[in-house]
Design an enzyme around this catalytic site. Structure first.
Site, PDB file in Angstrom:
ATOM      1  N   GLY A  19       0.835  -1.195   0.000  1.00 28.76           N
ATOM      2  CA  GLY A  19       0.000   0.000   0.000  1.00 28.76           C
ATOM      3  C   GLY A  19       0.872   1.249   0.000  1.00 28.76           C
ATOM      4  N   GLU A 176     -18.456  10.020  -1.871  1.00 24.37           N
ATOM      5  CA  GLU A 176     -18.047   9.969  -3.280  1.00 24.37           C
ATOM      6  C   GLU A 176     -18.804   8.883  -4.040  1.00 24.37           C
ATOM      7  OE1 GLU A 176     -13.579  11.830  -2.563  1.00 24.37           O
ATOM      8  OE2 GLU A 176     -13.832   9.653  -2.702  1.00 24.37           O
ATOM      9  N   ALA A 323      -4.091   8.159   3.195  1.00 24.98           N
ATOM     10  CA  ALA A 323      -2.829   7.889   2.517  1.00 24.98           C
ATOM     11  C   ALA A 323      -1.667   8.745   3.017  1.00 24.98           C
ATOM     12  CB  ALA A 323      -3.017   8.055   1.008  1.00 24.98           C
TER      13      ALA A 323
END
Length: 438
Positions: A19, A176, A323
């Site tokens: 990731g 979203e 992130a």
């Protein structure tokens, strides 16, 4: 039996997970006097912030994925193994995998998170999670499959459960997703399915707290709520999901919504192999780490990203699962390892919050940069730019930009393909409509 104990000149750093955090550790160790071994169950890195666009058909899965070996093709001290990590033996410094056992000098656990259903097995059985590419493609297929099923039903009452789409969780993912599905309803449903009425399709967003985008500012929350309502999304606040039998979702308010589609974005939990001491596992199945990102009680074992819990007075619940946290921790850990090898000290990790953002659809987005707030087209353009430059690979950036441009100009683009049909578990008590009985 220990396999693959290499006769090497440099210490080995094993990174579990490709990731954002794991990739950053490996990149930062380029040209350093260490051997980097990255282990992941997939041979690609996924740009997760755009996963919802794969789920709703805006982008192809390979637009947000990048081969790991290609990513590190110019890094001579890097190796990759496609494997499932089974167990971590910290006492003997061994990582046991499905292909071999590997010894290490330093270990970085960056295994990320999976969906958290909070113990509700019924919801877990029938709802659709979205934490990886396969799950995103399942959502895309299932959304289209239900529209195809709706076309076959003659009565509006029979079509209702196929045309109700429930998204659970009012964070960026849920917002979203809801916006993208609602845009499809407004601009493409009648083109693809002239037999169906736009007014029959409904999108419901269920959030357990009093506002959506709880991690953003009040202004962003209000603006996002207004944008979703303009798109026709039914927002249900201060409400949780009590149950879902595959045909009807039951809310804590007592309301029941007939639906074949529940997309789950209400919670995440860390995922990790066995071997981590149970007493340091924190809320959300996360590994407790110290202020130098080391697993509590271990010297050469680190945990970063969504699987880690850095509990401090400033952040009693830990850092957010985004992130930038994983990337900053990845950079820090790489530096910490090099300093450790050089017998140098390292200051404690400090997270720098660069801001938060979310898009709600075409020319609709919200951005928080400190005390500065943006909304509308400017925020949307900012969101697009930040995400575009963050995607790995020149081809992926170009393809994504072209897809976004076409969709902006035509309002009618996307990858509306059912490549692999998603076979969801059948409800234990199938609902039989009146028309089907006749």
């Amino acid at each position: 039996m220990l396999l693959n104990r290499s006769e090497r000149n440099f210490p080995r750093v094993i990174v579990i997970g490709a990731g954002f955090g794991g990739v950053e550790v490996a990149r930062q160790l380029k040209n350093k006097e260490v051997e980097v071994l990255l282990i992941d169950r997939n041979n690609y890195h996924t740009f997760q912030p755009l996963m919802y666009q794969v789920a709703t058909g805006t982008l192809a899965s390979d637009s947000i994925s990048f081969p790991i070996r290609k990513m590190f093709k110019n890094q001579k001290n890097f190796r990759f193994r496609l494997a499932e990590v089974l167990h971590i033996d910290t006492a003997n410094k061994i990582v046991q995998t499905s292909v071999a056992d590997y010894d290490y000098d330093y270990l970085v656990v960056a295994t990320g998170a999976t969906s958290n259903f909070f113990g509700n097995k019924e919801v877990e059985k029938y709802a659709l999670p979205m934490k990886n590419i396969v799950e995103a493609l399942n959502i895309r297929s299932y959304l289209l499959q239900n529209l195809e099923e709706a076309v076959l039903r003659k009565n509006a009452s029979d079509r209702e459960r196929y045309l109700n789409f429930v998204v659970v969780g009012g964070g960026p993912t849920g917002v979203e997703l809801s916006g993208a599905i609602a845009e499809y309803q407004q601009h493409m449903l009648k083109i693809d399915y002239p037999e169906l009425s736009t007014y029959e399709m409904k999108v419901h967003l269920v959030e357990g707290t009093g506002k959506i985008l709880g991690a953003l500012s009040e202004k962003s929350s209000r603006d996002a709520e207004r944008y979703l309502k303009e798109l026709g999304v039914n927002i249900v606040l201060n409400t949780t999901v009590n149950g879902y039998d595959g045909n009807t979702v039951t809310l804590s308010s007592g309301e029941q919504i007939p639906t074949k589609t529940v997309i789950w974005g209400a919670g995440v939990m860390g995922q990790m192999p066995t071997g981590i001491k149970e007493e340091i596992i924190q809320r959300g199945n996360r590994i407790k780490i110290d202020e130098q990102c080391r697993v509590e009680g271990e010297n050469n074992v680190y945990a970063i990203g969504d699987v880690s819990a850095l509990i401090t007075d400033e952040n009693p619940r830990g850092l957010p699962g985004v992130a930038p946290v994983a990337q900053q921790q990845g950079k820090y850990v790489a530096g910490h390892i090099i300093n450790s090898l050089n017998k140098q000290s390292t200051e404690n990790f400090k997270y720098f919050d660069k801001g938060s953002m979310a898009t709600v659809g075409r020319a609709r987005a919200v951005v928080d940069l400190g005390n500065f707030h943006m909304k509308g087209f400017l925020a949307w353009a900012t969101w697009m730019f930040v995400h575009l430059v963050s995607i790995f690979g020149f081809r992926n950036r170009v393809v994504t930009f072209v897809n976004w441009t076409i969709k902006f100009l035509t309002r009618n683009s996307g990858i509306r393909l059912i490549i692999h049909k998603y076979n969801r578990p059948e409800p234990s008590k199938p609902v039989v409509s009146v028309s089907e009985q006749q």
